[in-house]
Design an enzyme around this catalytic site. Sequence first.
Site, PDB file in Angstrom:
ATOM      1  N   HIS A   1     -10.764 -18.438  -0.202  1.00 57.36           N
ATOM      2  CA  HIS A   1     -10.771 -17.131   0.454  1.00 57.36           C
ATOM      3  C   HIS A   1     -11.644 -17.204   1.708  1.00 57.36           C
ATOM      4  CE1 HIS A   1      -9.634 -14.497  -3.275  1.00 57.36           C
ATOM      5  NE2 HIS A   1      -8.852 -15.565  -3.149  1.00 57.36           N
TER       6      HIS A   1
ATOM      7  N   GLU B   1     -14.098 -15.365   2.721  1.00 56.03           N
ATOM      8  CA  GLU B   1     -15.525 -15.225   2.469  1.00 56.03           C
ATOM      9  C   GLU B   1     -16.138 -16.534   1.988  1.00 56.03           C
ATOM     10  OE1 GLU B   1     -12.996 -13.300   1.376  1.00 56.03           O
ATOM     11  OE2 GLU B   1     -13.749 -11.382   0.630  1.00 56.03           O
TER      12      GLU B   1
END
Length: 155
Positions: A52, A54
Amino acid sequence: MQPADYMQAALALAEQAAAAGEVPVGAVVVHQDTIIGSGRNQPIHAQDPTAHAEIQAIRAAARQLGNYRLTGSILYVTLEPCVMCAGAIIQARIARVVYGARQPRTGAAGSVFDLLPSDQRFNHRTECIGGLAATAASDLLHTFFAQRRISHAIA
């Protein structure tokens, strides 16, 4: 730079993710007014469910600082973090998360779960601010999924 500038950098990464066929999410980690890590969604390309935006940004920032603890850092991300990313944010000791669009299905910063700002069971709490450039982030997601629905209907 201002918070809106950092979110624009995250939006640019989200656009890169969309162009690569990934869900358009981008993230940057800022420490002492400098971007020290950036990432975009790439689980399909990387064949990695943890890839992801993040996580990518946090990994890059930790390498940049030479420390997995990113104390005092701010994460700007175009979409509210999921549970997995919230866990990484807590482990990294990120001080604040600023996100664009809410994630009503899997959001862990207040939409479905409230892990970051409120869960007293953790030894670290992260301040969360949602809604910065929410329209731009939402529009990018809506456009991406609308195009996918069209392309899958044609195929």
